[in-house]
Write a protein that holds these residues in place. Structure first.
Motif, short mmCIF file in Angstrom:
data_model
loop_
_atom_site.label_atom_id
_atom_site.label_comp_id
_atom_site.label_asym_id
_atom_site.label_seq_id
_atom_site.Cartn_x
_atom_site.Cartn_y
_atom_site.Cartn_z
N ALA A 150 51.21 7.12 5.26
CA ALA A 150 52.50 6.93 5.54
C ALA A 150 53.04 6.00 4.39
O ALA A 150 51.98 5.00 3.77
CB ALA A 150 52.56 5.98 6.67
N PRO A 152 56.25 3.45 2.65
CA PRO A 152 57.66 2.85 3.21
C PRO A 152 58.87 3.88 2.61
O PRO A 152 58.54 4.41 1.38
CB PRO A 152 57.94 1.64 2.21
CG PRO A 152 56.34 1.23 2.11
CD PRO A 152 55.57 2.44 1.75
N ASN A 153 59.98 3.79 3.42
CA ASN A 153 60.89 4.95 3.07
C ASN A 153 62.08 4.38 2.08
O ASN A 153 63.14 5.05 2.02
CB ASN A 153 61.45 5.55 4.19
CG ASN A 153 62.11 4.41 5.11
OD1 ASN A 153 62.29 3.30 5.00
ND2 ASN A 153 62.84 5.00 6.29
N ASP A 154 62.05 2.97 1.97
CA ASP A 154 62.85 2.73 1.00
C ASP A 154 62.75 3.05 -0.26
O ASP A 154 61.58 3.13 -0.85
CB ASP A 154 63.23 0.95 1.00
CG ASP A 154 61.95 0.28 0.63
OD1 ASP A 154 61.67 -0.20 -0.78
OD2 ASP A 154 61.03 0.19 1.49
N GLU A 158 58.96 3.35 -1.96
CA GLU A 158 58.49 4.68 -1.61
C GLU A 158 57.88 5.19 -3.24
O GLU A 158 56.71 5.60 -3.57
CB GLU A 158 59.65 5.68 -1.36
CG GLU A 158 59.35 7.15 -1.48
CD GLU A 158 60.56 8.10 -0.71
OE1 GLU A 158 60.84 9.04 -1.48
OE2 GLU A 158 61.31 7.56 -0.12
N SER A 161 54.64 3.26 -4.06
CA SER A 161 53.46 3.90 -3.25
C SER A 161 53.08 5.16 -3.97
O SER A 161 51.88 5.43 -3.95
CB SER A 161 53.83 3.93 -1.86
OG SER A 161 54.31 2.92 -1.07
N THR A 181 59.92 10.43 -5.82
CA THR A 181 59.94 10.95 -4.33
C THR A 181 58.97 11.90 -4.11
O THR A 181 58.53 12.53 -5.32
CB THR A 181 61.40 11.39 -3.92
OG1 THR A 181 61.55 12.55 -4.75
CG2 THR A 181 62.56 10.27 -4.27
N LEU A 196 57.41 9.73 5.28
CA LEU A 196 57.90 8.33 5.26
C LEU A 196 58.28 7.49 6.34
O LEU A 196 58.83 8.22 7.19
CB LEU A 196 59.38 8.77 4.59
CG LEU A 196 59.29 9.55 3.21
CD1 LEU A 196 60.43 10.22 2.90
CD2 LEU A 196 58.63 8.76 1.94
N VAL A 197 58.18 6.24 6.49
CA VAL A 197 58.44 5.13 7.43
C VAL A 197 59.05 4.10 7.01
O VAL A 197 58.88 3.79 5.97
CB VAL A 197 56.95 4.80 7.93
CG1 VAL A 197 57.26 4.20 9.40
CG2 VAL A 197 56.29 6.05 8.42
N ASP A 198 59.89 3.48 8.01
CA ASP A 198 60.48 2.11 7.50
C ASP A 198 59.26 1.08 7.29
O ASP A 198 58.11 1.04 7.73
CB ASP A 198 61.22 1.65 8.85
CG ASP A 198 61.79 0.37 8.41
OD1 ASP A 198 61.40 -0.68 8.56
OD2 ASP A 198 63.10 0.44 7.84
N THR A 202 55.13 0.91 8.76
CA THR A 202 54.01 1.42 8.37
C THR A 202 52.75 1.05 8.92
O THR A 202 51.76 2.06 9.24
CB THR A 202 54.06 1.23 6.83
OG1 THR A 202 53.84 -0.15 6.46
CG2 THR A 202 55.00 1.93 6.05
N SER A 205 52.09 2.78 12.06
CA SER A 205 51.91 4.24 12.03
C SER A 205 50.51 4.44 11.90
O SER A 205 49.82 5.64 12.01
CB SER A 205 52.75 4.60 10.93
OG SER A 205 52.00 4.36 9.62
#
Length: 295
Positions: A150, A152-154, A158, A161, A181, A196-198, A202, A205
């Motif tokens: 997992a 972060p999706n920002d 992202e 990571s 991405t 992808l998680v807020d 994370t 998750s």
């Protein structure tokens, strides 16, 4: 026996001297009082936007608040947010005066995407992003084939990571990509699945994935130890964009009283006590960014 005329003259002279002394002292006393009045700035309130405050934030900003109040007669009012999309909007709209939650890269990217012109006015901390697991893996080498990770999706975290996964040797990315991405993964030998998680989720998750990148803000709240990470993003010259900052609107110097207050807040942040608290609460994993040299 003293002559009465001489005695009378002496009394008159002493009285005149006393009046003269008081007359001379009065302007000096008035000047001193005026100087003291001028030396204490007019009381002012500054609204600072932060993400939901953890124990570290509370300890640090208490010290900063006390400093600003003592040295600049500044009262800091905290406005807390729950996700990364909010603090910059609030700053741009004038709902807050400053915010302190993001790094240079996030701020630059937000300005581009939102037609903004927010300005970084002070460095705060650099917190390397870390990969955690609750599955018993000791290092990234232990992650199994088709492991779920997992992130972060920002956009900025992202990309950060994914670069960290490349540095860890798990994937490679297409060359020349500024903000990666998952579609920019060029090779993936272990068939890692990116989830992808807020950013605030994370840590939660971890019960359903093999590993997760968790921003330092959320590590302690998740009951994790900083040093339990199985991979830590290296800090070097390329890390400058990940330095966290205090941000303000572009015209932040226009209001002289508030600008003076901002400078006191910055001084309050960039002091030895805060440096010690950063080290204490992050278990030595985060660094005070205002006086480090990146190599």
């Amino acid at each position: 026996m003293i002559n009465q005329g001489i005695k009378k003259t002496a009394y008159i002279s002493l009285a005149t001297l006393a009046v003269s002394t008081l007359a001379l002292a009065a302007p000096a006393l008035h000047a001193a009082t005026t100087a003291n009045a001028k030396s204490k700035p007019k009381a002012i309130t500054v609204k600072v936007g932060l993400m939901t405050m953890d124990d570290e934030d509370k300890a640090e900003w208490k010290v900063i608040s006390n400093y600003a109040k003592k040295h600049g007669n500044v009262t800091i009012k905290y406005v807390q947010f729950t996700d990364y999309s909010q603090p910059n909007k609030a700053l741009k709209n004038g709902d807050i005066d400053l915010n302190a939650f993001q790094h240079y890269f996030f701020l630059d990217n937000w300005n581009k995407e939102n037609n903004g012109n927010l300005k970084p006015i002070a460095k705060t901390v650099i917190a390397p992003i870390r990969l955690y697991t609750k599955k018993g893996y000791k290092s990234v080498k232990d992650l199994p084939d088709k492991a779920q990770i997992a992130i972060p999706n920002d956009a900025t975290n992202e990309g950060r990571s994914l670069v960290a996964l490349q540095t860890a040797g798990l994937i490679t990315l297409k060359k020349g990509v500024a903000l990666a991405t998952p579609s920019d993964i060029a090779s993936n030998p272990k068939h890692i699945k990116i989830v992808l998680v807020d950013a605030a989720q994370t840590a939660r998750s971890l019960s359903s994935v093999d590993a997760a990148f968790i921003n330092n803000t959320f590590v302690s709240a998740a009951g994790l130890k900083f040093k339990s990470a199985i991979f830590v993003e290296p800090v070097n010259k390329a890390s400058k964009k990940w330095i966290n900052v205090i941000a303000a609107r572009p015209n932040y110097k226009k209001n002289k009283a508030k600008y003076a207050a901002y400078k006191e807040i910055i001084k309050g942040y960039q002091q030895k006590k805060i440096k010690q608290l950063i080290k204490k609460y992050s278990d030595g994993t985060s660094l005070a960014a205002w006086d480090i040299k990146l190599k």
